[in-house]
Design a protein around this motif. Structure first.
Motif, PDB file in Angstrom:
ATOM      1  N   LYS A   1       0.834  -1.220   0.000  1.00 51.79           N
ATOM      2  CA  LYS A   1       0.000   0.000   0.000  1.00 51.79           C
ATOM      3  C   LYS A   1       0.870   1.272   0.000  1.00 51.79           C
ATOM      4  O   LYS A   1       0.446   2.310  -0.515  1.00 51.79           O
ATOM      5  N   ASP A   2       2.083   1.152   0.551  1.00 53.25           N
ATOM      6  CA  ASP A   2       2.989   2.313   0.525  1.00 53.25           C
ATOM      7  C   ASP A   2       3.502   2.544  -0.892  1.00 53.25           C
ATOM      8  O   ASP A   2       3.607   3.686  -1.358  1.00 53.25           O
ATOM      9  N   ALA A   3       3.848   1.432  -1.564  1.00 53.93           N
ATOM     10  CA  ALA A   3       4.345   1.550  -2.944  1.00 53.93           C
ATOM     11  C   ALA A   3       3.260   2.163  -3.824  1.00 53.93           C
ATOM     12  O   ALA A   3       3.533   3.043  -4.650  1.00 53.93           O
TER      13      ALA A   3
ATOM     14  N   VAL B   1      17.842   8.447  -8.177  1.00 59.10           N
ATOM     15  CA  VAL B   1      18.672   7.629  -7.285  1.00 59.10           C
ATOM     16  C   VAL B   1      17.765   6.759  -6.418  1.00 59.10           C
ATOM     17  O   VAL B   1      16.968   7.268  -5.631  1.00 59.10           O
ATOM     18  N   LEU B   2      17.892   5.461  -6.586  1.00 56.89           N
ATOM     19  CA  LEU B   2      17.129   4.517  -5.754  1.00 56.89           C
ATOM     20  C   LEU B   2      18.124   3.679  -4.955  1.00 56.89           C
ATOM     21  O   LEU B   2      18.957   2.982  -5.531  1.00 56.89           O
ATOM     22  N   THR B   3      18.048   3.799  -3.632  1.00 56.97           N
ATOM     23  CA  THR B   3      18.971   3.064  -2.768  1.00 56.97           C
ATOM     24  C   THR B   3      18.185   2.035  -1.967  1.00 56.97           C
ATOM     25  O   THR B   3      17.309   2.393  -1.178  1.00 56.97           O
ATOM     26  N   VAL B   4      18.485   0.770  -2.205  1.00 57.65           N
ATOM     27  CA  VAL B   4      17.802  -0.309  -1.469  1.00 57.65           C
ATOM     28  C   VAL B   4      18.868  -1.290  -0.981  1.00 57.65           C
ATOM     29  O   VAL B   4      18.835  -2.466  -1.301  1.00 57.65           O
ATOM     30  N   LYS B   5      19.817  -0.754  -0.208  1.00 51.95           N
ATOM     31  CA  LYS B   5      20.928  -1.598   0.260  1.00 51.95           C
ATOM     32  C   LYS B   5      20.500  -2.470   1.435  1.00 51.95           C
ATOM     33  O   LYS B   5      19.717  -2.042   2.281  1.00 51.95           O
ATOM     34  N   HIS B   6      21.052  -3.665   1.478  1.00 53.71           N
ATOM     35  CA  HIS B   6      20.835  -4.597   2.593  1.00 53.71           C
ATOM     36  C   HIS B   6      19.362  -4.826   2.887  1.00 53.71           C
ATOM     37  O   HIS B   6      18.954  -4.853   4.049  1.00 53.71           O
ATOM     38  N   CYS B   7      18.576  -4.955   1.854  1.00 47.28           N
ATOM     39  CA  CYS B   7      17.156  -5.266   2.028  1.00 47.28           C
ATOM     40  C   CYS B   7      16.952  -6.776   1.924  1.00 47.28           C
ATOM     41  O   CYS B   7      17.774  -7.493   1.361  1.00 47.28           O
TER      42      CYS B   7
ATOM     43  N   SER C   1       9.152  -6.761  -0.849  1.00 49.23           N
ATOM     44  CA  SER C   1       8.983  -7.901  -1.749  1.00 49.23           C
ATOM     45  C   SER C   1       9.286  -7.451  -3.175  1.00 49.23           C
ATOM     46  O   SER C   1       9.205  -6.257  -3.501  1.00 49.23           O
ATOM     47  N   LYS C   2       9.632  -8.411  -4.019  1.00 50.73           N
ATOM     48  CA  LYS C   2       9.981  -8.077  -5.403  1.00 50.73           C
ATOM     49  C   LYS C   2       8.803  -7.411  -6.118  1.00 50.73           C
ATOM     50  O   LYS C   2       8.978  -6.420  -6.828  1.00 50.73           O
ATOM     51  N   GLY C   3       7.573  -7.930  -5.879  1.00 49.36           N
ATOM     52  CA  GLY C   3       6.389  -7.360  -6.526  1.00 49.36           C
ATOM     53  C   GLY C   3       6.203  -5.893  -6.147  1.00 49.36           C
ATOM     54  O   GLY C   3       5.887  -5.049  -6.997  1.00 49.36           O
ATOM     55  N   THR C   4       6.406  -5.590  -4.876  1.00 51.37           N
ATOM     56  CA  THR C   4       6.255  -4.215  -4.391  1.00 51.37           C
ATOM     57  C   THR C   4       7.302  -3.304  -5.032  1.00 51.37           C
ATOM     58  O   THR C   4       7.000  -2.200  -5.481  1.00 51.37           O
ATOM     59  N   LEU C   5       8.531  -3.803  -5.075  1.00 47.46           N
ATOM     60  CA  LEU C   5       9.623  -3.012  -5.653  1.00 47.46           C
ATOM     61  C   LEU C   5       9.352  -2.737  -7.133  1.00 47.46           C
ATOM     62  O   LEU C   5       9.500  -1.598  -7.600  1.00 47.46           O
ATOM     63  N   LEU C   6       8.915  -3.771  -7.865  1.00 44.10           N
ATOM     64  CA  LEU C   6       8.653  -3.606  -9.300  1.00 44.10           C
ATOM     65  C   LEU C   6       7.523  -2.612  -9.534  1.00 44.10           C
ATOM     66  O   LEU C   6       7.626  -1.740 -10.404  1.00 44.10           O
ATOM     67  N   LEU C   7       6.457  -2.721  -8.724  1.00 45.69           N
ATOM     68  CA  LEU C   7       5.339  -1.799  -8.886  1.00 45.69           C
ATOM     69  C   LEU C   7       5.805  -0.355  -8.717  1.00 45.69           C
ATOM     70  O   LEU C   7       5.485   0.528  -9.517  1.00 45.69           O
ATOM     71  N   MET C   8       6.614  -0.148  -7.671  1.00 40.91           N
ATOM     72  CA  MET C   8       7.086   1.205  -7.392  1.00 40.91           C
ATOM     73  C   MET C   8       8.024   1.697  -8.512  1.00 40.91           C
ATOM     74  O   MET C   8       7.887   2.815  -9.002  1.00 40.91           O
TER      75      MET C   8
END
Ligand SMILES: *[C@@H]1O[C@H](CO)[C@@H](O)[C@H](O)[C@H]1NC(C)=O
Ligand SMILES: *[C@@H]1O[C@H](CO)[C@@H](O)[C@H](O)[C@H]1NC(C)=O
Ligand SMILES: *[C@@H]1O[C@H](CO)[C@@H](O)[C@H](O)[C@H]1NC(C)=O
Length: 276
Positions: free
Chosen positions: A173-175, A212-218, A196-203
């Motif tokens: 819901k945040d994405a 710049v998208l930083t998603v380190k150590h997720c 989750s991968k689905g959430t990341l892809l949607l966003m």
């Protein structure tokens, strides 16, 4: 002379500005009262490790009855006389809703706001304040509120130049709220959270302006072909250390490391338990 001093004092930390400068001489003290010296209010520098010591020294030097964090926040914010552009709450000293309301009312020029630790309940009311943040460009939250979709919607309505967000965690819901309300976001940092991968892809597919998208150590996704393809339009995509699961691999790595540690200390019993 005073303008010159103000230029220098603008670069000093809060504790230097409060405890050292005013003691030097009258003209330094006067220059330090210029609101321009108080445009950047970084309370993280005074975080929990040194707060006790700092509070004692301030209470000795100023007529403050009891130096709570709230009292100090108000003191520093008043000195900025509405000109503060950047305010960083401490990470570990808990700020109250009252503190945040005060800051939102007294600092109409804020461009950068970094929120630290807050109670769960207070956090869910953050969205009610966004109407005051008309010049806000960058917001960081140590943990995101369950009402993030409302917050994103308020930011969309009131913060015309908003471009940067950092928070911990991204639910579906945040994405969706980011895609619907903040499609022009340029900088997004979601490091150290579960996505989750689905959430990341949607966003990623919904926010075409991200630079710049930083998603380190997720945990929750891996930068596989599909993720890389969705990231193709992003200038900097930093996903170092992110993986699908917080899996047994890392647990056994940790275990091997602790075995080594205990072996070094000749604690073979612990070592044997690890190896089994
Ligand atoms: C947004 O940014 C532009 C360009 O920097 C500036 O002129 C304008 O005043 C800003 N608007 C707000 C509401 O901060
Ligand atoms: C993103 O957040 C992490 C974790 O707080 C921080 O270490 C890193 O410097 C941030 N990176 C950017 C580009 O903002
Ligand atoms: C992964 O596991 C480690 C160790 O149990 C933990 O400290 C860390 O917070 C976990 N990371 C996430 C994103 O859940």
């Amino acid at each position: 002379m005073e303008d010159f001093l103000v230029c220098i004092f603008m670069k000093l930390s809060l504790d230097e500005l409060i405890l050292s400068v005013p003691l030097v001489c009258k003209s330094w003290r006067e220059a330090s009262l210029d609101p321009l010296c108080w445009r950047v209010l970084d309370f993280q520098e005074l975080d929990i490790m040194s707060w006790h010591r700092f509070a004692k020294r301030v209470a000795a030097q100023y007529p403050l009855s009891r130096l709570s964090f709230s009292a100090f926040l108000k003191f520093a914010v008043r000195r900025s006389r509405g000109l503060a552009v950047e305010l960083r709450f401490p990470m570990f000293l808990r700020a109250s809703m009252e503190d945040l309301v005060f800051v939102s009312n007294e600092c109409p020029r804020l461009k950068i706001l970094v929120l630290g630790s807050m109670s769960l309940e207070d956090r869910d009311h953050i969205s009610e304040l966004a109407g005051k943040w008309t010049e806000l460009e960058h917001l960081e939250m140590a943990a995101n509120p369950s009402t993030f979709p409302e917050l994103a919607s308020e930011i969309n309505l009131h913060c015309r130049n908003f471009s940067g967000l950092k928070m911990a965690g991204l639910r579906m819901k945040d994405a969706m709220a980011i895609v619907n309300h903040l499609p022009n976001l340029k900088y997004l940092n979601l490091s150290n959270s579960y996505i989750s991968k689905g959430t990341l892809l949607l966003m990623m597919n919904g926010c075409k302006e991200i630079e710049v998208l930083t998603v380190k150590h997720c945990i929750g996704f891996e930068a596989d072909g599909e993720v890389r393809e969705a990231a193709a339009h992003i200038g900097v995509f930093n996903h170092e250390g992110s993986k699908l699961t917080n899996d047994s691999d890392s647990d056994s790595d940790d275990c091997v490391a602790s075995c080594r540690f205990f072996h070094d200390r000749e604690d073979y019993r612990m070592g044997r338990r690890c190896l089994l």
